[in-house]
Design an enzyme around this catalytic site. Structure first.
Site, short mmCIF file in Angstrom:
data_model
loop_
_atom_site.label_atom_id
_atom_site.label_comp_id
_atom_site.label_asym_id
_atom_site.label_seq_id
_atom_site.Cartn_x
_atom_site.Cartn_y
_atom_site.Cartn_z
N ARG A 5 -2.27 -1.08 7.15
CA ARG A 5 -0.97 -1.60 6.53
C ARG A 5 -0.59 -0.19 5.34
NH1 ARG A 5 -3.57 -6.67 3.38
NH2 ARG A 5 -2.27 -5.56 1.60
N ARG B 62 -2.27 -1.03 -6.58
CA ARG B 62 -2.51 -2.51 -6.28
C ARG B 62 -3.48 -2.98 -7.33
NH1 ARG B 62 -3.50 -2.28 -0.51
NH2 ARG B 62 -4.38 -4.39 -0.46
#
Ligand code: ADP
Ligand code: ZN
Length: 207
Positions: free
Chosen positions: A153, A164
């Site tokens: 990803r 994140r």
């Protein structure tokens, strides 16, 4: 049985949710998977979400709440489900309270150092949502479950991973308190081996 899986990115929510869903024969609702599929198919939602997802930011609450509202209204959700990756903010949790009655919230707890290693070595299958770690793939490039080519990803790149984790600590970690106060939170040590974690979750979910 309506269940939420909480926990930081890389805690193993997706893998465990898939196993528990198979065991209980209920659907796994992964908002990350839904968004990645929408991005791959370039649907209006996918195009809207792309810039946020790839930067490691959260998609706006109203976008994701609409997706979940629609998904939970489908027939296969009427006997229970696992929400994997939703809610991720307090406004999302408040919206969910008006949509559904949640029985158990499972919090998979893992230290940041472990998460960084797991995420940067992660490979995923966009077709079925399965995830792998390069350390265990031995060079294999296809999904063992469905045969699709595995990818890394974009948001699993080193700098986006840190982003994140920050987003998690700032916006999602407050949900641990939110559900603790409601009394249905079960904290599981996510650093244990996968089978032990699976058994622990199954026990708390079955009550
Ligand atoms: P991970 O748990 O490994 O971060 P997910 O697949 O759950 O991965 O989510 C990937 C990305 O999709 C998130 O970083 C975010 O951009 C978006 N996303 C998923 N779920 C939500 C949500 N509930 N609210 C906002 N954005 C979300
Ligand atoms: Zn697959």
């Amino acid at each position: 049985m309506n269940v939420i899986f909480l926990g930081p990115p890389g805690a193993g929510k997706g893998t465990q949710a898939q196993r528990i869903c198979d065991a209980l024969n209920i659907p796994q609702i992964s908002t990350g998977d839904i968004l990645r599929r929408a991005m791959k198919e370039e649907t209006p939602t996918g195009l809207k979400a792309k810039q946020y997802v790839e930067a490691g930011k959260l998609v706006p609450d109203e976008v994701i709440i609409d997706i979940v509202r629609e998904r939970l209204a489908m027939d296969d959700c009427q006997n229970g489900y696992i929400l994997d990756g939703f809610p991720r903010t307090v406004p999302q949790a408040e919206a969910l309270d008006t949509i559904a009655k949640i029985d158990v919230v499972v919090d998979l707890d893992v230290a940041d150092e472990v998460l960084i290693n797991r995420l940067s070595g992660r490979r995923v299958c966009l077709a079925c949502g399965a995830t792998y770690h390069v350390d265990h793939l031995n060079g294999e490039t296809k999904c063992a479950k469905c045969g699709e080519t595995l990818i890394q990803r974009k948001d699993d790149s080193a700098e986006t991973v840190l982003n994140r984790l920050n987003v998690y600590h700032e916006q999602t970690a407050p949900l641990v308190d939110y559900y603790q106060k409601k009394g249905n939170l079960k904290v599981i040590d996510g650093a244990q081996d996968m089978d032990t974690i699976f058994e622990s979750i199954l026990t708390v979910v079955k009550g």
